[in-house]
Design a protein around this motif. Structure first.
Motif, PDB file in Angstrom:
ATOM      1  N   GLY A   6       0.593  -1.283   0.211  1.00 61.81           N
ATOM      2  CA  GLY A   6       0.084   0.214   0.025  1.00 61.81           C
ATOM      3  C   GLY A   6       0.719   1.215   0.209  1.00 61.81           C
ATOM      4  O   GLY A   6       0.498   2.291  -0.168  1.00 61.81           O
ATOM      5  N   GLN A   7       1.962   1.224   0.453  1.00 62.65           N
ATOM      6  CA  GLN A   7       3.026   2.239   0.354  1.00 62.65           C
ATOM      7  C   GLN A   7       3.254   2.969  -1.136  1.00 62.65           C
ATOM      8  O   GLN A   7       3.311   2.018  -1.923  1.00 62.65           O
ATOM      9  CB  GLN A   7       4.246   2.139   0.777  1.00 62.65           C
ATOM     10  CG  GLN A   7       5.376   2.912   1.260  1.00 62.65           C
ATOM     11  CD  GLN A   7       6.514   2.369   1.951  1.00 62.65           C
ATOM     12  OE1 GLN A   7       6.776   1.262   2.156  1.00 62.65           O
ATOM     13  NE2 GLN A   7       7.384   3.309   2.435  1.00 62.65           N
ATOM     14  N   VAL A   8       3.246   4.110  -1.205  1.00 60.70           N
ATOM     15  CA  VAL A   8       3.369   4.902  -2.428  1.00 60.70           C
ATOM     16  C   VAL A   8       4.776   5.594  -2.596  1.00 60.70           C
ATOM     17  O   VAL A   8       5.174   6.248  -1.416  1.00 60.70           O
ATOM     18  CB  VAL A   8       2.463   5.903  -2.883  1.00 60.70           C
ATOM     19  CG1 VAL A   8       2.884   6.502  -4.018  1.00 60.70           C
ATOM     20  CG2 VAL A   8       1.289   5.182  -2.995  1.00 60.70           C
ATOM     21  N   LYS A  15       6.438   7.395  -9.858  1.00 59.15           N
ATOM     22  CA  LYS A  15       5.672   6.889  -8.487  1.00 59.15           C
ATOM     23  C   LYS A  15       5.380   5.642  -8.672  1.00 59.15           C
ATOM     24  O   LYS A  15       4.733   5.149  -9.626  1.00 59.15           O
ATOM     25  CB  LYS A  15       4.402   8.117  -8.156  1.00 59.15           C
ATOM     26  CG  LYS A  15       4.985   9.384  -7.760  1.00 59.15           C
ATOM     27  CD  LYS A  15       3.939  10.247  -6.966  1.00 59.15           C
ATOM     28  CE  LYS A  15       2.518  10.237  -7.783  1.00 59.15           C
ATOM     29  NZ  LYS A  15       1.545  10.986  -7.239  1.00 59.15           N
ATOM     30  N   TYR A  16       5.171   4.885  -7.334  1.00 57.62           N
ATOM     31  CA  TYR A  16       5.044   3.567  -7.574  1.00 57.62           C
ATOM     32  C   TYR A  16       4.110   3.012  -6.241  1.00 57.62           C
ATOM     33  O   TYR A  16       4.710   3.479  -5.139  1.00 57.62           O
ATOM     34  CB  TYR A  16       6.418   2.652  -7.577  1.00 57.62           C
ATOM     35  CG  TYR A  16       7.206   3.061  -8.839  1.00 57.62           C
ATOM     36  CD1 TYR A  16       7.110   2.920 -10.020  1.00 57.62           C
ATOM     37  CD2 TYR A  16       8.380   4.346  -8.546  1.00 57.62           C
ATOM     38  CE1 TYR A  16       7.885   3.501 -11.040  1.00 57.62           C
ATOM     39  CE2 TYR A  16       8.940   4.890  -9.225  1.00 57.62           C
ATOM     40  CZ  TYR A  16       8.906   4.400 -10.593  1.00 57.62           C
ATOM     41  OH  TYR A  16       9.868   4.949 -11.647  1.00 57.62           O
ATOM     42  N   GLU A  17       3.207   2.373  -6.380  1.00 56.87           N
ATOM     43  CA  GLU A  17       2.305   1.504  -5.318  1.00 56.87           C
ATOM     44  C   GLU A  17       2.622   0.122  -5.020  1.00 56.87           C
ATOM     45  O   GLU A  17       2.494  -0.422  -5.981  1.00 56.87           O
ATOM     46  CB  GLU A  17       0.977   1.887  -5.420  1.00 56.87           C
ATOM     47  CG  GLU A  17       0.059   1.574  -4.691  1.00 56.87           C
ATOM     48  CD  GLU A  17      -1.552   1.522  -4.599  1.00 56.87           C
ATOM     49  OE1 GLU A  17      -2.040   1.209  -3.862  1.00 56.87           O
ATOM     50  OE2 GLU A  17      -1.836   1.878  -5.906  1.00 56.87           O
ATOM     51  N   LEU A  19       2.227  -3.468  -4.088  1.00 55.94           N
ATOM     52  CA  LEU A  19       1.033  -4.016  -4.096  1.00 55.94           C
ATOM     53  C   LEU A  19       1.252  -5.486  -3.472  1.00 55.94           C
ATOM     54  O   LEU A  19       0.302  -6.060  -2.725  1.00 55.94           O
ATOM     55  CB  LEU A  19       0.675  -4.599  -5.584  1.00 55.94           C
ATOM     56  CG  LEU A  19       0.238  -3.164  -6.568  1.00 55.94           C
ATOM     57  CD1 LEU A  19      -0.170  -3.576  -7.896  1.00 55.94           C
ATOM     58  CD2 LEU A  19      -0.892  -2.482  -5.886  1.00 55.94           C
ATOM     59  N   ALA A  30       4.776  -3.610  -7.842  1.00 57.97           N
ATOM     60  CA  ALA A  30       4.433  -2.336  -7.820  1.00 57.97           C
ATOM     61  C   ALA A  30       3.755  -1.979  -8.918  1.00 57.97           C
ATOM     62  O   ALA A  30       4.010  -2.540 -10.048  1.00 57.97           O
ATOM     63  CB  ALA A  30       5.500  -1.319  -7.281  1.00 57.97           C
ATOM     64  N   ARG A  31       2.700  -1.307  -8.673  1.00 63.24           N
ATOM     65  CA  ARG A  31       1.960  -0.408  -9.854  1.00 63.24           C
ATOM     66  C   ARG A  31       2.832   0.809 -10.189  1.00 63.24           C
ATOM     67  O   ARG A  31       2.879   1.571  -9.285  1.00 63.24           O
ATOM     68  CB  ARG A  31       0.324  -0.574  -9.500  1.00 63.24           C
ATOM     69  CG  ARG A  31      -0.361   0.546 -10.604  1.00 63.24           C
ATOM     70  CD  ARG A  31      -1.690   0.537 -10.245  1.00 63.24           C
ATOM     71  NE  ARG A  31      -2.466  -0.439 -10.143  1.00 63.24           N
ATOM     72  CZ  ARG A  31      -3.012  -1.063  -8.882  1.00 63.24           C
ATOM     73  NH1 ARG A  31      -2.792  -0.467  -7.858  1.00 63.24           N
ATOM     74  NH2 ARG A  31      -3.746  -2.017  -9.218  1.00 63.24           N
ATOM     75  N   LEU A  33       2.453   4.133 -11.242  1.00 61.25           N
ATOM     76  CA  LEU A  33       1.527   5.208 -11.086  1.00 61.25           C
ATOM     77  C   LEU A  33       1.901   6.151 -12.169  1.00 61.25           C
ATOM     78  O   LEU A  33       1.127   6.957 -12.794  1.00 61.25           O
ATOM     79  CB  LEU A  33       1.405   5.649  -9.836  1.00 61.25           C
ATOM     80  CG  LEU A  33       0.977   4.861  -8.640  1.00 61.25           C
ATOM     81  CD1 LEU A  33       0.821   5.604  -7.213  1.00 61.25           C
ATOM     82  CD2 LEU A  33      -0.319   4.299  -8.965  1.00 61.25           C
TER      83      LEU A  33
END
Length: 326
Positions: A6-8, A15-17, A19, A30-31, A33
């Protein structure tokens, strides 16, 4: 740098979230962003949780500072870095290209049943090793965990070599590097990890991936202790006798015991402690889909116990098995 789902994270380029945890608390899916340089939706975020991991992460970052490595199509791409609050001189997290899976995740029968896949993996790893040879460095950690694959069921699978945290100058140490199953004879002998040692590791990686049985390494050890001697003995059983190690008493004792283990019988049932025949025999007796004779020849050409007679990566790329690339 501590990571959590959940960390961005904000890198130098995007930027990356986070998962999903992929390995412990330091490697995440990571997604993406935002990052105009990444075409796909996903990336891999790699941090460090221990001091050894921090050293390896720092080394990996510096290795990607070499232009030839950063731009090599056979090495997993480093897309971005995330700055660490604790160390302003080195990144706390590296952002790598997403690959669908590592080689370890591919089932043995799937690897045998896809005639393109061993060739794709071999060509990619050898091409990366050819570059390392040119740069006078050695990977030291070629194994099923560090070879990545995408589009495995498509018409053109892609394979890349990754994890450059143990990439070091060739000849810089005589310490025994490499994982136990993939450790080359000359490394066991105390000569240090060389270009030829990486080539050996590819041969072991291919053989291990073709078979569901533990051909190399200590995972089938049935005696207490003596892990190193067991690993050496298995090489002797599979590929023949080895030269004696350097003048080091512990190494000599390991080799003496290994020679005994290679032929020793199990007192409980009269069979050999280390079961099985030669490497060719073990691979030939695998069930369908069978291993092709050309692939067997290729693997044997990589697993020459005398490192001075083992092919370089450039020479191995000229093997008839890879020349018939389809």
């Amino acid at each position: 740098m501590a990571l959590r789902i959940g960390q961005v994270l904000r890198g130098a380029k995007g930027k990356y979230e986070l998962l999903e945890q992929l390995k412990g608390s330091s490697v995440f899916k990571a997604r993406v962003l935002s990052n105009p340089l990444i075409q796909g939706e996903w990336a891999v975020m790699k941090s460090a949780a221990t001091n050894d991991e921090r050293i390896a992460l720092k080394r990996e970052y510096r290795n990607y500072g070499i232009l030839e490595i950063a731009t090599c199509p056979y090495i997993r791409t480093l897309h971005d870095t995330v700055q660490s609050n604790e160390d302003q001189h080195n990144p706390g997290c590296l952002v790598f290209e997403w690959m669908d899976l590592d080689l370890r995740s591919v089932q043995a029968n799937q690897f045998r049943g896809n005639p393109r896949l061993p060739k794709v993996v071999s060509k990619a790893v050898l091409s990366a090793l050819r570059l390392f040879k040119k740069l006078s460095v050695v990977h030291t950690d070629v194994n099923v965990n560090n070879v990545y694959i995408s589009d495995i069921n498509g018409p053109s699978p892609i394979a890349k070599l990754g994890d450059l945290g143990n990439l070091i100058p060739e000849g810089s140490t005589k310490q025994r590097g490499q994982s136990l199953p993939c450790r080359a004879p000359e490394v066991w002998q105390g000569l240090g990890c060389q270009h030829s040692s990486d080539v050996w590791s590819l041969g072991v990686t291919l053989a291990r991936q073709l078979s569901p049985h533990p051909l190399f390494g200590p995972s089938d050890k049935i005696i207490e202790g003596f892990t190193e001697a067991w690993c050496i003995a298995k090489i002797i059983r599979l590929l023949g006798p080895l030269r004696q190690p350097v003048d080091c008493q512990p190494y000599r004792e390991e080799f003496e015991l290994a020679e005994q283990l290679a032929v020793m019988e199990n007192p409980h049932n009269g069979t050999r402690l280390i079961k099985g025949g030669t490497l060719r025999e073990e691979l030939q007796r695998l069930p369908e889909p069978s291993v092709s004779p050309k692939l067997l020849d290729f693997i044997e050409s990589l697993l020459v116990v005398d490192h001075s007679k083992r092919p370089t990566a450039s020479e191995a790329l000229q093997h008839p098995y890879l020349q018939s690339f389809t």
